[in-house]
Scaffold this motif. Structure first.
Motif, PDB file in Angstrom:
ATOM      1  N   PRO A 135       0.822  -1.210   0.000  1.00  0.00           N
ATOM      2  CA  PRO A 135       0.000   0.000   0.000  1.00  0.00           C
ATOM      3  C   PRO A 135       0.857   1.262   0.000  1.00  0.00           C
ATOM      4  O   PRO A 135       1.819   1.377   0.766  1.00  0.00           O
ATOM      5  N   ALA A 136       0.519   2.205  -0.862  1.00  0.00           N
ATOM      6  CA  ALA A 136       1.242   3.469  -0.903  1.00  0.00           C
ATOM      7  C   ALA A 136       1.041   4.232   0.396  1.00  0.00           C
ATOM      8  O   ALA A 136      -0.044   4.212   1.002  1.00  0.00           O
ATOM      9  N   GLY A 137       2.108   4.886   0.861  1.00  0.00           N
ATOM     10  CA  GLY A 137       2.004   5.673   2.076  1.00  0.00           C
ATOM     11  C   GLY A 137       0.864   6.676   2.010  1.00  0.00           C
ATOM     12  O   GLY A 137       0.605   7.272   0.955  1.00  0.00           O
ATOM     13  N   GLY A 138       0.174   6.862   3.131  1.00  0.00           N
ATOM     14  CA  GLY A 138      -0.957   7.772   3.181  1.00  0.00           C
ATOM     15  C   GLY A 138      -1.549   7.823   4.569  1.00  0.00           C
ATOM     16  O   GLY A 138      -0.849   7.626   5.564  1.00  0.00           O
ATOM     17  N   ARG A 139      -2.844   8.012   4.651  1.00  0.00           N
ATOM     18  CA  ARG A 139      -3.474   8.143   5.967  1.00  0.00           C
ATOM     19  C   ARG A 139      -3.256   6.893   6.825  1.00  0.00           C
ATOM     20  O   ARG A 139      -3.062   6.987   8.034  1.00  0.00           O
ATOM     21  N   HIS A 140      -3.279   5.707   6.209  1.00  0.00           N
ATOM     22  CA  HIS A 140      -3.114   4.466   6.969  1.00  0.00           C
ATOM     23  C   HIS A 140      -1.750   4.392   7.642  1.00  0.00           C
ATOM     24  O   HIS A 140      -1.573   3.696   8.646  1.00  0.00           O
ATOM     25  N   SER A 141      -0.744   5.083   7.075  1.00  0.00           N
ATOM     26  CA  SER A 141       0.612   5.080   7.644  1.00  0.00           C
ATOM     27  C   SER A 141       0.904   6.378   8.375  1.00  0.00           C
ATOM     28  O   SER A 141       2.059   6.662   8.687  1.00  0.00           O
ATOM     29  N   PHE A 142      -0.141   7.149   8.650  1.00  0.00           N
ATOM     30  CA  PHE A 142       0.012   8.491   9.222  1.00  0.00           C
ATOM     31  C   PHE A 142       0.991   9.303   8.381  1.00  0.00           C
ATOM     32  O   PHE A 142       1.779  10.076   8.897  1.00  0.00           O
ATOM     33  N   PHE A 143       0.929   9.065   7.068  1.00  0.00           N
ATOM     34  CA  PHE A 143       1.679   9.767   6.034  1.00  0.00           C
ATOM     35  C   PHE A 143       3.179   9.490   6.070  1.00  0.00           C
ATOM     36  O   PHE A 143       3.933  10.168   5.380  1.00  0.00           O
ATOM     37  N   ARG A 144       3.602   8.476   6.857  1.00  0.00           N
ATOM     38  CA  ARG A 144       4.964   7.990   6.658  1.00  0.00           C
ATOM     39  C   ARG A 144       5.052   7.457   5.228  1.00  0.00           C
ATOM     40  O   ARG A 144       4.102   6.908   4.689  1.00  0.00           O
ATOM     41  N   GLY A 145       6.225   7.647   4.635  1.00  0.00           N
ATOM     42  CA  GLY A 145       6.394   7.250   3.248  1.00  0.00           C
ATOM     43  C   GLY A 145       6.009   8.328   2.264  1.00  0.00           C
ATOM     44  O   GLY A 145       6.294   8.210   1.073  1.00  0.00           O
ATOM     45  N   CYS A 146       5.344   9.380   2.754  1.00  0.00           N
ATOM     46  CA  CYS A 146       5.007  10.524   1.914  1.00  0.00           C
ATOM     47  C   CYS A 146       6.095  11.591   2.082  1.00  0.00           C
ATOM     48  O   CYS A 146       7.079  11.401   2.794  1.00  0.00           O
TER      49      CYS A 146
END
Length: 288
Positions: A135-146
């Protein structure tokens, strides 16, 4: 409202849904995270329950991707053995995992820290190379990876709140450097929460990496924050050399570290350790 998660609740869930394990003792682990509550189930298993609705997606993500990632990684990760459903008054899905032996880095004694930092860098290098879609970084990762710019408003708000208790111009300079680049390559796997509580140590060596709730694919800069939060001098250098990432990624990582330290320092009753992190971020760019 967060549910009350107790030993009795875990026993009830196990008895209801996995009676084959109902005779095993249930004991809470000594240090509990914020996102989930963890209990040991017998000698070989653990039970992991989201502490609130906002963390359910992270547990489902771990259940989906950890079994695939595990075969590509050089250290054990907590792959699920079984997935439970809401029950016994508990409203969320939960999971039974393999128990991974070891002490967290924050509790371990006699750790070879330079070697551990190097091993951690090597682990993250292999994680980035995992040939598994995710899964691309985003809300699920608290925007880590963004890109760290996603938290620009929070940085500015924290600096205004902290006023002259921190070196505002120096902080803004570090933040500006963090925003000047972006991850130039294809998205790669990141852990998202590399911290002393998520690293298990046995016999002085890194033995396992846990809590992949904020993992995903994107920019791996967020995984370097531990360089300022927890590593010192030669440890930081060993980690830097082993992780093998470029100067611009380290500049973004420095921005991630500054963001977290500033927003935590701006909280009422903030731990003094967060001021130390700000000082380290301002003093050391993390790069050679």
């Amino acid at each position: 409202m967060k549910p009350s998660i107790t030993t009795d609740l875990v026993r009830a869930l196990i008895a209801e849904q996995f009676p084959q394990w109902s005779d095993l003792p249930v004991t809470p682990v000594p240090r509990q995270g914020w996102d989930n509550r963890t209990f040991r189930l017998g000698d070989q298993l653990s039970v992991r329950l989201p502490s609130g609705e906002g963390y359910v997606a992270a547990v489902e993500k771990e259940n989906r991707w950890l079994p695939e990632l595990a075969g590509h990684l050089p250290l054990p990760v907590p792959s699920p053995v079984a997935v439970g459903r809401p029950g016994a008054g508990y409203p969320f899905p939960w999971s039974v995992r393999q128990w991974l032996a070891g002490d967290t880095l924050e509790d371990a004694a006699e750790v070879g820290r330079d070697r551990l930092a190097s091993d951690l860098g090597a682990f993250l290098t292999v994680l980035r190379q995992a040939p598994v879609p995710g899964p691309a970084g985003g809300r699920h990762s608290f925007f880590r990876g963004c890109h760290p710019s996603v938290y620009g408003d929070q940085v500015e708000q924290a600096l205004e709140q902290l006023g002259d208790t921190v070196d505002g111009p120096a902080c803004r300079s570090v933040w500006a450097q963090a925003l000047k680049s972006a991850w130039p390559s294809a998205p790669v796997w990141f852990h998202g929460d590399i911290a002393v509580g998520n690293l298990l140590v046995r016999d002085g060596r890194l033995a396992a990496v846990i809590d992949f709730g904020t993992c995903g694919v994107g920019d791996p800069a967020c995984d370097l924050v531990i360089a300022w939060n927890s590593l010192e001098g030669t440890e930081r250098a060993a980690f830097r050399d082993a992780v093998g990432l470029d100067r611009q990624t380290w500049q973004r990582a420095r921005g991630w570290a500054l963001w977290k330290a500033l927003i935590m320092l701006a909280e009422p009753g903030a731990a003094p350790a967060w001021r130390d992190v700000v000082d380290r971020v301002l003093a050391d760019p993390g790069t050679a």
